[in-house]
Design a protein around this motif. Sequence first.
Motif, mmCIF file in Angstrom:
data_model
loop_
_atom_site.group_PDB
_atom_site.id
_atom_site.type_symbol
_atom_site.label_atom_id
_atom_site.label_comp_id
_atom_site.label_asym_id
_atom_site.label_seq_id
_atom_site.Cartn_x
_atom_site.Cartn_y
_atom_site.Cartn_z
ATOM 1 N N TRP A 291 0.730 -1.068 -0.109
ATOM 2 C CA TRP A 291 -0.034 0.108 -0.046
ATOM 3 C C TRP A 291 0.954 1.140 -0.114
ATOM 4 O O TRP A 291 2.136 1.338 0.309
ATOM 5 N N PRO A 292 0.306 2.575 -0.363
ATOM 6 C CA PRO A 292 1.145 3.495 -0.509
ATOM 7 C C PRO A 292 1.726 4.035 1.029
ATOM 8 O O PRO A 292 1.105 3.888 2.078
ATOM 9 N N ILE A 293 2.695 4.713 1.170
ATOM 10 C CA ILE A 293 3.255 5.081 2.277
ATOM 11 C C ILE A 293 2.879 6.805 2.462
ATOM 12 O O ILE A 293 3.139 7.428 1.832
ATOM 13 N N ASN A 294 2.338 6.771 3.759
ATOM 14 C CA ASN A 294 1.833 8.159 4.136
ATOM 15 C C ASN A 294 2.991 9.025 4.744
ATOM 16 O O ASN A 294 3.860 8.404 5.459
ATOM 17 N N VAL A 295 3.220 9.968 4.314
ATOM 18 C CA VAL A 295 3.925 11.031 4.874
ATOM 19 C C VAL A 295 3.356 12.076 5.260
ATOM 20 O O VAL A 295 2.625 12.930 4.757
ATOM 21 N N ILE A 296 3.515 12.331 6.866
ATOM 22 C CA ILE A 296 2.689 13.281 7.522
ATOM 23 C C ILE A 296 3.665 14.749 7.608
ATOM 24 O O ILE A 296 4.664 14.516 8.403
ATOM 25 N N VAL A 297 3.186 15.629 7.218
ATOM 26 C CA VAL A 297 3.688 17.120 7.315
ATOM 27 C C VAL A 297 2.955 17.829 8.474
ATOM 28 O O VAL A 297 1.698 18.063 8.251
ATOM 29 N N PRO A 298 3.413 18.065 9.390
ATOM 30 C CA PRO A 298 2.782 18.795 10.666
ATOM 31 C C PRO A 298 2.522 20.381 10.526
ATOM 32 O O PRO A 298 2.232 20.767 11.478
ATOM 33 N N PHE A 299 2.695 20.569 9.348
ATOM 34 C CA PHE A 299 2.338 22.072 8.812
ATOM 35 C C PHE A 299 1.227 22.204 7.903
ATOM 36 O O PHE A 299 0.920 21.160 6.963
ATOM 37 N N ALA A 300 0.898 23.743 7.567
ATOM 38 C CA ALA A 300 -0.177 23.880 6.531
ATOM 39 C C ALA A 300 0.408 23.706 5.312
ATOM 40 O O ALA A 300 1.400 23.761 4.892
ATOM 41 N N GLY B 110 1.172 24.587 1.501
ATOM 42 C CA GLY B 110 1.653 25.772 0.567
ATOM 43 C C GLY B 110 2.818 26.376 1.142
ATOM 44 O O GLY B 110 3.378 27.309 0.793
ATOM 45 N N GLY B 111 3.287 25.895 2.486
ATOM 46 C CA GLY B 111 4.253 26.527 3.332
ATOM 47 C C GLY B 111 5.745 25.743 2.650
ATOM 48 O O GLY B 111 5.539 25.131 1.637
ATOM 49 N N PRO B 112 6.594 26.557 3.061
ATOM 50 C CA PRO B 112 8.000 25.800 2.546
ATOM 51 C C PRO B 112 8.206 24.386 3.071
ATOM 52 O O PRO B 112 8.826 23.854 2.113
ATOM 53 N N THR B 113 7.779 24.002 4.291
ATOM 54 C CA THR B 113 7.886 22.642 4.768
ATOM 55 C C THR B 113 7.166 21.795 3.703
ATOM 56 O O THR B 113 7.793 20.743 3.442
ATOM 57 N N ASP B 114 6.040 21.958 3.484
ATOM 58 C CA ASP B 114 4.930 21.393 2.510
ATOM 59 C C ASP B 114 5.853 21.338 1.319
ATOM 60 O O ASP B 114 5.922 19.919 0.526
ATOM 61 N N ALA B 115 6.427 22.449 0.538
ATOM 62 C CA ALA B 115 6.873 22.246 -0.738
ATOM 63 C C ALA B 115 8.292 21.353 -0.857
ATOM 64 O O ALA B 115 8.451 20.642 -1.592
ATOM 65 N N ILE B 116 9.025 21.576 0.227
ATOM 66 C CA ILE B 116 10.465 20.539 0.422
ATOM 67 C C ILE B 116 10.044 19.234 0.451
ATOM 68 O O ILE B 116 10.472 18.252 -0.078
ATOM 69 N N THR B 117 8.906 19.002 1.466
ATOM 70 C CA THR B 117 8.574 17.516 1.520
ATOM 71 C C THR B 117 7.829 16.881 0.326
ATOM 72 O O THR B 117 8.199 15.702 -0.080
ATOM 73 N N ARG B 118 7.368 17.725 -0.268
ATOM 74 C CA ARG B 118 6.437 17.122 -1.579
ATOM 75 C C ARG B 118 7.836 16.856 -2.787
ATOM 76 O O ARG B 118 7.705 15.793 -3.365
ATOM 77 N N ILE B 119 8.696 17.673 -2.754
ATOM 78 C CA ILE B 119 9.624 17.481 -3.733
ATOM 79 C C ILE B 119 10.624 16.151 -3.466
ATOM 80 O O ILE B 119 10.648 15.337 -4.251
#
Length: 74
Positions: free
Chosen positions: A20-29, A31-40
């Motif tokens: 099954w897919p692996i979930n990566v949990i980002v504890p921030f909103a 569109g922020g920089p943490t979200d962008a870096i995590t998605r890349i």
Amino acid sequence: MDGALCLPSIPRAQANCPDWPINVIVPFAVGGPTDAITRIYAEFLSHDLGQKLVVENVARAGGTIGSTRAARNT
């Protein structure tokens, strides 16, 4: 000789990957920089692992809710 001892463990390690897919949990909103870096990073990691990674944003309470959710999923 040390390398020969490690070879039998390689196929067993690959067989333990989940189907099954692996979930990566980002504890921030979203569109922020943490979200962008995590998605890349998740995109590159997905190609390396050969498995789908799903990025899930769980914001609120200064990251406490997302961190707690990640700790419970392990």
